[in-house]
Design a protein around this motif. Structure first.
Motif, PDB file in Angstrom:
ATOM      1  N   ASP A   5       0.849  -1.191   0.000  1.00 64.32           N
ATOM      2  CA  ASP A   5       0.000   0.000   0.000  1.00 64.32           C
ATOM      3  C   ASP A   5       0.886   1.244   0.000  1.00 64.32           C
ATOM      4  O   ASP A   5       2.052   1.222   0.428  1.00 64.32           O
ATOM      5  N   LEU A   6       0.314   2.355  -0.439  1.00 62.70           N
ATOM      6  CA  LEU A   6       1.105   3.568  -0.656  1.00 62.70           C
ATOM      7  C   LEU A   6       1.752   4.100   0.618  1.00 62.70           C
ATOM      8  O   LEU A   6       2.964   4.327   0.663  1.00 62.70           O
ATOM      9  N   VAL A   7       0.962   4.304   1.658  1.00 63.19           N
ATOM     10  CA  VAL A   7       1.512   4.912   2.875  1.00 63.19           C
ATOM     11  C   VAL A   7       2.578   4.033   3.516  1.00 63.19           C
ATOM     12  O   VAL A   7       3.670   4.532   3.863  1.00 63.19           O
TER      13      VAL A   7
ATOM     14  N   ALA B 215      -1.248  12.747  -5.756  1.00 60.25           N
ATOM     15  CA  ALA B 215      -2.402  12.472  -6.622  1.00 60.25           C
ATOM     16  C   ALA B 215      -3.427  11.565  -5.961  1.00 60.25           C
ATOM     17  O   ALA B 215      -4.516  11.348  -6.503  1.00 60.25           O
ATOM     18  N   SER B 216      -3.098  11.042  -4.789  1.00 62.42           N
ATOM     19  CA  SER B 216      -4.003  10.126  -4.092  1.00 62.42           C
ATOM     20  C   SER B 216      -4.981  10.904  -3.208  1.00 62.42           C
ATOM     21  O   SER B 216      -4.917  12.129  -3.111  1.00 62.42           O
ATOM     22  N   GLY B 217      -5.845  10.188  -2.544  1.00 64.19           N
ATOM     23  CA  GLY B 217      -6.779  10.832  -1.627  1.00 64.19           C
ATOM     24  C   GLY B 217      -6.244  10.932  -0.221  1.00 64.19           C
ATOM     25  O   GLY B 217      -6.952  11.360   0.700  1.00 64.19           O
ATOM     26  N   HIS B 218      -4.995  10.549  -0.007  1.00 57.64           N
ATOM     27  CA  HIS B 218      -4.412  10.572   1.339  1.00 57.64           C
ATOM     28  C   HIS B 218      -4.095  12.007   1.779  1.00 57.64           C
ATOM     29  O   HIS B 218      -3.817  12.883   0.960  1.00 57.64           O
ATOM     30  N   GLU B 219      -4.140  12.197   3.084  1.00 52.91           N
ATOM     31  CA  GLU B 219      -3.746  13.471   3.682  1.00 52.91           C
ATOM     32  C   GLU B 219      -2.353  13.324   4.295  1.00 52.91           C
ATOM     33  O   GLU B 219      -1.941  12.216   4.682  1.00 52.91           O
ATOM     34  N   LEU B 220      -1.640  14.427   4.433  1.00 53.60           N
ATOM     35  CA  LEU B 220      -0.301  14.390   5.012  1.00 53.60           C
ATOM     36  C   LEU B 220      -0.310  13.896   6.457  1.00 53.60           C
ATOM     37  O   LEU B 220       0.706  13.392   6.952  1.00 53.60           O
TER      38      LEU B 220
ATOM     39  N   TYR C  80      15.928  10.657   1.491  1.00 51.34           N
ATOM     40  CA  TYR C  80      15.114  10.778   0.283  1.00 51.34           C
ATOM     41  C   TYR C  80      13.906  11.704   0.460  1.00 51.34           C
ATOM     42  O   TYR C  80      13.001  11.710  -0.364  1.00 51.34           O
ATOM     43  N   ARG C  81      13.925  12.508   1.504  1.00 50.06           N
ATOM     44  CA  ARG C  81      12.795  13.404   1.719  1.00 50.06           C
ATOM     45  C   ARG C  81      12.768  14.553   0.709  1.00 50.06           C
ATOM     46  O   ARG C  81      11.704  15.033   0.336  1.00 50.06           O
ATOM     47  N   ALA C  82      13.939  14.995   0.262  1.00 49.58           N
ATOM     48  CA  ALA C  82      13.958  16.048  -0.763  1.00 49.58           C
ATOM     49  C   ALA C  82      13.337  15.535  -2.058  1.00 49.58           C
ATOM     50  O   ALA C  82      12.538  16.234  -2.699  1.00 49.58           O
ATOM     51  N   ALA C  83      13.697  14.321  -2.451  1.00 50.58           N
ATOM     52  CA  ALA C  83      13.113  13.734  -3.659  1.00 50.58           C
ATOM     53  C   ALA C  83      11.609  13.538  -3.489  1.00 50.58           C
ATOM     54  O   ALA C  83      10.826  13.761  -4.434  1.00 50.58           O
ATOM     55  N   PHE C  84      11.191  13.144  -2.297  1.00 52.88           N
ATOM     56  CA  PHE C  84       9.761  12.982  -2.027  1.00 52.88           C
ATOM     57  C   PHE C  84       9.047  14.329  -2.151  1.00 52.88           C
ATOM     58  O   PHE C  84       7.941  14.417  -2.707  1.00 52.88           O
ATOM     59  N   GLY C  85       9.675  15.405  -1.658  1.00 52.15           N
ATOM     60  CA  GLY C  85       9.099  16.744  -1.783  1.00 52.15           C
ATOM     61  C   GLY C  85       8.967  17.170  -3.228  1.00 52.15           C
ATOM     62  O   GLY C  85       7.968  17.799  -3.614  1.00 52.15           O
ATOM     63  N   ARG C  86       9.958  16.813  -4.041  1.00 53.65           N
ATOM     64  CA  ARG C  86       9.849  17.097  -5.475  1.00 53.65           C
ATOM     65  C   ARG C  86       8.627  16.378  -6.061  1.00 53.65           C
ATOM     66  O   ARG C  86       7.892  16.941  -6.880  1.00 53.65           O
ATOM     67  N   GLY C  87       8.437  15.137  -5.633  1.00 49.60           N
ATOM     68  CA  GLY C  87       7.284  14.386  -6.123  1.00 49.60           C
ATOM     69  C   GLY C  87       5.965  15.003  -5.697  1.00 49.60           C
ATOM     70  O   GLY C  87       4.994  15.015  -6.475  1.00 49.60           O
ATOM     71  N   LEU C  88       5.912  15.522  -4.460  1.00 49.28           N
ATOM     72  CA  LEU C  88       4.683  16.171  -3.998  1.00 49.28           C
ATOM     73  C   LEU C  88       4.316  17.352  -4.898  1.00 49.28           C
ATOM     74  O   LEU C  88       3.137  17.581  -5.205  1.00 49.28           O
ATOM     75  N   ALA C  89       5.333  18.125  -5.296  1.00 48.75           N
ATOM     76  CA  ALA C  89       5.068  19.261  -6.175  1.00 48.75           C
ATOM     77  C   ALA C  89       4.683  18.803  -7.580  1.00 48.75           C
ATOM     78  O   ALA C  89       3.766  19.347  -8.198  1.00 48.75           O
ATOM     79  N   ARG C  90       5.380  17.787  -8.079  1.00 45.58           N
ATOM     80  CA  ARG C  90       5.108  17.309  -9.437  1.00 45.58           C
ATOM     81  C   ARG C  90       3.706  16.709  -9.556  1.00 45.58           C
ATOM     82  O   ARG C  90       3.038  16.852 -10.581  1.00 45.58           O
TER      83      ARG C  90
ATOM     84  N   ARG D 197       0.278  24.837   0.668  1.00 45.15           N
ATOM     85  CA  ARG D 197      -0.439  25.220   1.895  1.00 45.15           C
ATOM     86  C   ARG D 197      -0.666  24.002   2.791  1.00 45.15           C
ATOM     87  O   ARG D 197      -0.553  24.106   4.017  1.00 45.15           O
ATOM     88  N   LYS D 198      -0.987  22.871   2.193  1.00 41.57           N
ATOM     89  CA  LYS D 198      -1.194  21.658   2.983  1.00 41.57           C
ATOM     90  C   LYS D 198       0.110  21.235   3.669  1.00 41.57           C
ATOM     91  O   LYS D 198       0.102  20.817   4.843  1.00 41.57           O
ATOM     92  N   LEU D 199       1.213  21.345   2.952  1.00 42.97           N
ATOM     93  CA  LEU D 199       2.497  20.947   3.525  1.00 42.97           C
ATOM     94  C   LEU D 199       2.871  21.862   4.696  1.00 42.97           C
ATOM     95  O   LEU D 199       3.326  21.393   5.755  1.00 42.97           O
ATOM     96  N   VAL D 200       2.662  23.166   4.531  1.00 43.23           N
ATOM     97  CA  VAL D 200       2.953  24.119   5.608  1.00 43.23           C
ATOM     98  C   VAL D 200       2.039  23.870   6.802  1.00 43.23           C
ATOM     99  O   VAL D 200       2.488  23.858   7.957  1.00 43.23           O
ATOM    100  N   ALA D 201       0.751  23.653   6.537  1.00 42.28           N
ATOM    101  CA  ALA D 201      -0.209  23.415   7.625  1.00 42.28           C
ATOM    102  C   ALA D 201       0.144  22.150   8.391  1.00 42.28           C
ATOM    103  O   ALA D 201       0.044  22.111   9.628  1.00 42.28           O
ATOM    104  N   HIS D 202       0.560  21.117   7.670  1.00 41.34           N
ATOM    105  CA  HIS D 202       0.948  19.871   8.335  1.00 41.34           C
ATOM    106  C   HIS D 202       2.163  20.087   9.221  1.00 41.34           C
ATOM    107  O   HIS D 202       2.220  19.571  10.351  1.00 41.34           O
ATOM    108  N   MET D 203       3.116  20.866   8.743  1.00 43.93           N
ATOM    109  CA  MET D 203       4.306  21.147   9.535  1.00 43.93           C
ATOM    110  C   MET D 203       3.956  21.931  10.791  1.00 43.93           C
ATOM    111  O   MET D 203       4.438  21.628  11.888  1.00 43.93           O
ATOM    112  N   VAL D 204       3.093  22.913  10.664  1.00 43.97           N
ATOM    113  CA  VAL D 204       2.733  23.770  11.795  1.00 43.97           C
ATOM    114  C   VAL D 204       2.038  22.981  12.892  1.00 43.97           C
ATOM    115  O   VAL D 204       2.283  23.201  14.089  1.00 43.97           O
TER     116      VAL D 204
END
Length: 543
Positions: free
Chosen positions: A75-77, A124-129, A144-154, A164-171
């Motif tokens: 599974d993805l997660v 692209a999935s329905g999952h939340e951060l 590999y978190r930088a590469a994962f971040g690139r994927g989130l943007a792509r 905004r979701k990424l910032v909100a999750h961090m906060v």
């Protein structure tokens, strides 16, 4: 995690194998056991695949192969948690690495690509951060978190919304939040398709408390502009800003295209901040790393900044950074003193050294390397300073020369002919023993059984106008700083090295050696008596 770390060791105990397999299956049924899968994959590689060419090679047990297949996350997660948000031997997760083992470079590329694809799939999935928890920002080593971040943007349908979701999750995360490289990956991918939007995101980072501290690191690599530098410099007035992130700008190739005057202004501004001198020294040290000492790598202006940083650092006269701080200062000051220019700052640097010596009553327990380098490059000026000043200052400086707390004598790296010429030019014959007290006297500081006078010590003695005083200075060093067993026995080889001079062709040296050797013999005899008395007291206490 504990069981996963112990898997390989336990697996070799035959009675435990079945129980271990059952335990891993049970844990995996409760929650995807990615750490366990990595441990199994690592065991398969080291104990079976890598040993295929060995004589005692054992085939891969079917139970272990089946366990690896069952534990593999699908599974993805869980897959993201295993490939991106866990620590350990990531290369063990690369299937092709097991086929072409030891090719770490190709495995690294494939794992980076896998992390990027996972980020894209997640976006692209329905999952939340929230499904990924706080590990996205953990200080743990997860490359590999930088590469994962690139994927989130792509993979984001709306990059603004994804950001905004990424910032909100961090906060909203509590606890450890110290690695924000996923944001850097997100910005890097955004910059590849929309430079204006990437700049907008960086401006937002400058306003976000957690991200502004690492703003320099979040910029896309290789395209750091003057506008980017200006954005980052606005944070220097914030006391909470971590200055260490600015250091790479002064030395990495990624920033080499920036105008020199901007780099100089940044370095000078860092010197106005608490501990900014450490940042500058470390950066210039890195800039000089593996460079030829004969080449002026820094140039006059950066050498000047380096000297000012070293002066500030030495004036603190603290030792909290240990050897690392001394190494950086040594490298930078050495580069500054080898080339002409900045003469006023060189004299100020010498003034600072002697201020520290005076304030420390002649005992300096830090910055040994940089002081020795300074003495080696400016020996005559340094020695002139030793004999200047008030009587109290001279006494403290002479104390530093002979007993200053340094592991190596202050003049150990100075060419002996330079010292001989300096002493010969002085009208005061008392300078000879003081110089003698600050050079390397013995041929060996470690092997106490075979000791002779060093070549430098012999040459200084033979050139001296006061051989008895010089030998007396050598005699002060007969007692080793470290030894095992009897001190008297440890002193004997050094005493013998001086006694050899009794037969020297120079009558003055021969007579001095005879006189000094008698004094040393008396010292050794007193030490033996003291040791005997101590042994007797110890035996009486034992009885």
């Amino acid at each position: 995690m504990t069981l996963a770390n112990a898997f390989r060791g336990i697996w070799h105990h035959e009675p435990m194998k079945e129980k271990l397999v059952d335990a891993f299956r049970e844990l995996n049924a409760y929650y995807p056991f990615g750490e366990g899968w990595k441990a199994v994959r690592s065991t398969i590689y080291f104990d079976y695949i890598k040993r295929q060419d060995e004589e005692n090679f054992q085939p891969l047990p079917e139970a272990l192969a089946m366990l690896a297949n069952e534990l593999e996350p699908r599974d993805l997660v869980p897959t993201i948690m295993t490939y991106v948000l866990s620590s350990g031997d990531y290369w063990a997760l690369d299937a092709d690495f097991h086929k072409d083992h030891d090719n770490y470079g190709d495995a690294e590329k494939r794992l980076q690509a896998r992390a990027l694809q996972l980020g894209e799939n997640f976006a692209a999935s329905g999952h939340e951060l929230d499904d990924l928890g706080s590990k996205l920002f953990s200080r743990d080593w997860m490359p590999y978190r930088a590469a994962f971040g690139r994927g989130l943007a792509r993979g984001a349908h709306d990059v603004h919304a994804g950001w905004r979701k990424l910032v909100a999750h961090m906060v909203q995360q509590t606890g450890d939040k110290s690695n924000f490289i996923v944001f850097g990956g997100f910005i890097e991918e955004t910059n590849a398709v929309d430079i204006v939007l990437a700049q907008e995101l960086l401006d937002q980072c400058a306003q976000q408390p957690e991200l502004r501290n690492v703003l320099v690191l979040l910029h896309p690599q290789g395209i750091f502009t003057e506008a980017d530098l200006s954005r980052c410099e606005t944070l220097l007035d914030d006391p909470a800003t971590y200055l260490g992130t600015f250091g790479p700008i002064l030395w990495r190739d990624d920033y080499a295209h920036l105008p020199v005057h901007r780099l100089l202004a940044l370095a000078q501004r860092l010197l106005t901040k608490p501990n900014g001198d450490d940042v500058v020294l470390d950066a210039l040290d890195m800039r000089l790393h593996n460079k030829d000492d004969a080449v002026d790598t820094l140039g006059a202006e950066l050498r000047l900044v380096g000297l000012r940083a070293a002066i500030q650092r030495l004036r603190k006269n603290d030792t909290y950074r240990g050897g690392r701080g001394d190494h950086a200062m040594d490298t930078v000051v050495g580069a500054a003193l080898r080339f002409a220019g900045n003469e006023a700052e060189k004299l100020e640097w010498l003034d600072t050294i002697f201020d520290v010596i005076d304030e420390s009553y002649g005992y300096v327990h830090a910055f040994e390397k940089v002081i020795q380098t300074t003495v080696a490059l400016l020996p005559k000026v340094f020695l002139d300073r030793v004999f200047e000043g008030t009587e109290k200052q001279r006494n403290r400086r002479l104390m530093f020369m002979s007993h200053g707390g340094m592991d190596s004598p202050p003049l150990a790296e100075v060419d002996i002919q330079v010292l001989i010429d300096w002493c010969g030019a002085r009208s005061n014959s008392s300078v000879w023993p003081f110089v003698a007290a600050a050079i390397r006297v013995w041929s060996s500081e470690e092997d106490l059984a075979e000791v002779t006078l060093s070549e430098s010590a012999v040459r200084l003695l033979e050139a001296s106008t006061n051989p008895e005083a010089v030998l007396d200075a050598y005699a002060e060093r007969v007692s080793p700083s470290s030894w095992a067993g009897s001190m008297a026995s440890a002193m004997q080889p050094r005493a013998a090295a001086i006694a050899v001079l009794v037969t020297h062709k120079n009558a003055a040296i021969s007579a001095a050696a005879k006189s000094i050797s008698e004094k040393i013999a008396n010292r050794i005899e007193r030490e033996r008596l003291r040791e005997q008395e101590e042994d007797e007291r110890r035996e009486q206490r034992f009885e």
